[in-house]
Design a protein around this motif. Structure first.
Motif, PDB file in Angstrom:
ATOM      1  N   SER A   1      19.201  27.467  21.188  1.00  0.00           N
ATOM      2  CA  SER A   1      19.934  27.926  22.369  1.00  0.00           C
ATOM      3  C   SER A   1      18.957  27.870  23.536  1.00  0.00           C
ATOM      4  O   SER A   1      17.784  28.225  23.382  1.00  0.00           O
ATOM      5  N   CYS A   2      19.437  27.409  24.687  1.00  0.00           N
ATOM      6  CA  CYS A   2      18.555  27.279  25.841  1.00  0.00           C
ATOM      7  C   CYS A   2      19.248  27.787  27.099  1.00  0.00           C
ATOM      8  O   CYS A   2      20.379  27.390  27.390  1.00  0.00           O
ATOM      9  N   VAL A   3      18.563  28.641  27.811  1.00  0.00           N
ATOM     10  CA  VAL A   3      19.003  29.062  29.134  1.00  0.00           C
ATOM     11  C   VAL A   3      18.113  28.334  30.132  1.00  0.00           C
ATOM     12  O   VAL A   3      16.877  28.427  30.056  1.00  0.00           O
ATOM     13  N   ILE A   4      18.734  27.591  31.027  1.00  0.00           N
ATOM     14  CA  ILE A   4      17.996  26.835  32.035  1.00  0.00           C
ATOM     15  C   ILE A   4      17.939  27.680  33.300  1.00  0.00           C
ATOM     16  O   ILE A   4      18.973  27.993  33.891  1.00  0.00           O
ATOM     17  N   HIS A   5      16.730  28.062  33.667  1.00  0.00           N
ATOM     18  CA  HIS A   5      16.512  28.874  34.864  1.00  0.00           C
ATOM     19  C   HIS A   5      16.088  27.938  35.990  1.00  0.00           C
ATOM     20  O   HIS A   5      14.955  27.433  35.973  1.00  0.00           O
ATOM     21  N   GLU A   6      16.953  27.716  36.941  1.00  0.00           N
ATOM     22  CA  GLU A   6      16.617  26.858  38.074  1.00  0.00           C
ATOM     23  C   GLU A   6      16.020  27.733  39.173  1.00  0.00           C
ATOM     24  O   GLU A   6      16.700  28.551  39.771  1.00  0.00           O
ATOM     25  N   VAL A   7      14.748  27.549  39.395  1.00  0.00           N
ATOM     26  CA  VAL A   7      13.988  28.378  40.325  1.00  0.00           C
ATOM     27  C   VAL A   7      14.189  27.839  41.741  1.00  0.00           C
ATOM     28  O   VAL A   7      13.889  26.672  42.013  1.00  0.00           O
ATOM     29  N   PRO A   8      14.717  28.681  42.652  1.00  0.00           N
ATOM     30  CA  PRO A   8      14.955  28.225  44.030  1.00  0.00           C
ATOM     31  C   PRO A   8      13.671  27.812  44.740  1.00  0.00           C
ATOM     32  O   PRO A   8      12.576  28.294  44.431  1.00  0.00           O
ATOM     33  N   GLU A   9      13.833  26.920  45.678  1.00  0.00           N
ATOM     34  CA  GLU A   9      12.729  26.438  46.512  1.00  0.00           C
ATOM     35  C   GLU A   9      11.929  27.617  47.066  1.00  0.00           C
ATOM     36  O   GLU A   9      12.481  28.597  47.559  1.00  0.00           O
ATOM     37  N   GLY A  10      10.606  27.533  46.952  1.00  0.00           N
ATOM     38  CA  GLY A  10       9.721  28.559  47.503  1.00  0.00           C
ATOM     39  C   GLY A  10       9.561  29.784  46.625  1.00  0.00           C
ATOM     40  O   GLY A  10       8.923  30.751  47.033  1.00  0.00           O
ATOM     41  N   GLN A  11      10.108  29.761  45.406  1.00  0.00           N
ATOM     42  CA  GLN A  11      10.048  30.929  44.527  1.00  0.00           C
ATOM     43  C   GLN A  11       9.164  30.714  43.303  1.00  0.00           C
ATOM     44  O   GLN A  11       9.193  31.496  42.366  1.00  0.00           O
ATOM     45  N   TRP A  12       8.385  29.628  43.285  1.00  0.00           N
ATOM     46  CA  TRP A  12       7.534  29.347  42.130  1.00  0.00           C
ATOM     47  C   TRP A  12       6.091  29.270  42.611  1.00  0.00           C
ATOM     48  O   TRP A  12       5.724  28.372  43.371  1.00  0.00           O
ATOM     49  N   ALA A  13       5.276  30.218  42.164  1.00  0.00           N
ATOM     50  CA  ALA A  13       3.853  30.223  42.488  1.00  0.00           C
ATOM     51  C   ALA A  13       3.090  29.649  41.305  1.00  0.00           C
ATOM     52  O   ALA A  13       3.384  29.957  40.154  1.00  0.00           O
ATOM     53  N   GLN A  14       2.115  28.802  41.607  1.00  0.00           N
ATOM     54  CA  GLN A  14       1.311  28.197  40.556  1.00  0.00           C
ATOM     55  C   GLN A  14      -0.105  28.022  41.073  1.00  0.00           C
ATOM     56  O   GLN A  14      -0.308  27.448  42.157  1.00  0.00           O
ATOM     57  N   ASN A  15      -1.058  28.548  40.323  1.00  0.00           N
ATOM     58  CA  ASN A  15      -2.476  28.416  40.660  1.00  0.00           C
ATOM     59  C   ASN A  15      -2.783  28.858  42.096  1.00  0.00           C
ATOM     60  O   ASN A  15      -3.522  28.192  42.820  1.00  0.00           O
ATOM     61  N   GLY A  16      -2.180  29.958  42.488  1.00  0.00           N
ATOM     62  CA  GLY A  16      -2.497  30.552  43.780  1.00  0.00           C
ATOM     63  C   GLY A  16      -1.749  29.996  44.974  1.00  0.00           C
ATOM     64  O   GLY A  16      -2.070  30.321  46.114  1.00  0.00           O
ATOM     65  N   THR A  17      -0.743  29.160  44.729  1.00  0.00           N
ATOM     66  CA  THR A  17       0.014  28.592  45.846  1.00  0.00           C
ATOM     67  C   THR A  17       1.493  28.491  45.488  1.00  0.00           C
ATOM     68  O   THR A  17       1.854  28.409  44.321  1.00  0.00           O
ATOM     69  N   ILE A  18       2.328  28.522  46.506  1.00  0.00           N
ATOM     70  CA  ILE A  18       3.760  28.315  46.302  1.00  0.00           C
ATOM     71  C   ILE A  18       3.996  26.814  46.192  1.00  0.00           C
ATOM     72  O   ILE A  18       3.573  26.042  47.062  1.00  0.00           O
ATOM     73  N   ARG A  19       4.647  26.406  45.121  1.00  0.00           N
ATOM     74  CA  ARG A  19       4.967  24.983  44.921  1.00  0.00           C
ATOM     75  C   ARG A  19       6.291  24.666  45.592  1.00  0.00           C
ATOM     76  O   ARG A  19       7.265  25.382  45.416  1.00  0.00           O
TER      77      ARG A  19
END
Length: 149
Positions: free
Chosen positions: A113-131
């Motif tokens: 079973s898989c729930v796909i979480h679509e992360v809105p623009e500007g809401q994903w931080a990675q390695n100290g920066t917003i992607r």
């Protein structure tokens, strides 16, 4: 870039099976997101396994550890990357990956079973920066996004 958190039912996959499952589900997620098949592009594709403790899985209110080899996935992906066809293909590939990874025939039903979480623009931080999606697209060569946007 794919981030897959996979919760497994107790004893569903041994270490070798987990490694096979991680490799095939990574391939499926990268294919869905159009990430090139090269190590530098795929190094950001992450699979995190968590296995439930014995006695921690129930179906219809009954303990089901011995009946089900389950993999329950939360897939985090930037919004706008996947269309319906890509999601459907991933669902198919995911289930196939779980079945193929298991080499034991212990009578358990393989369930995914898989729930796909679509992360809105500007809401994903990675390695100290917003992607941002354009930056992610350039990292992964996501040409199909031009047609979606």
């Amino acid at each position: 870039m794919p981030l897959l958190r996979i919760t497994l039912t107790p004893g569903a996959f041994d270490d070798d099976e987990k490694a096979r499952f991680a490799a095939t589900v990574t391939d499926a997620a990268c294919r869905a997101e159009s990430i090139p098949d090269d190590p530098s592009s795929r190094m950001r594709a992450l699979v995190l396994f968590e296995e439930l403790a014995p006695g921690g899985f129930y179906s219809a209110g009954n303990g089901a550890d011995a009946a089900v080899a389950g993999a329950f996935i939360d897939w985090y992906v930037s919004a706008g990357v996947l269309d319906g066809a890509r999601k459907a293909r991933f669902a198919e590939d995911l289930h196939g990956a779980a079945i193929t990874a298991r080499t034991r025939d212990d009578g358990r039903l393989v369930v995914t079973s898989c729930v796909i979480h679509e992360v809105p623009e500007g809401q994903w931080a990675q390695n100290g920066t917003i992607r941002r999606l354009p930056e992610i697209a350039s990292l992964g060569n996501l040409r199909h996004l031009a047609a979606i946007r």
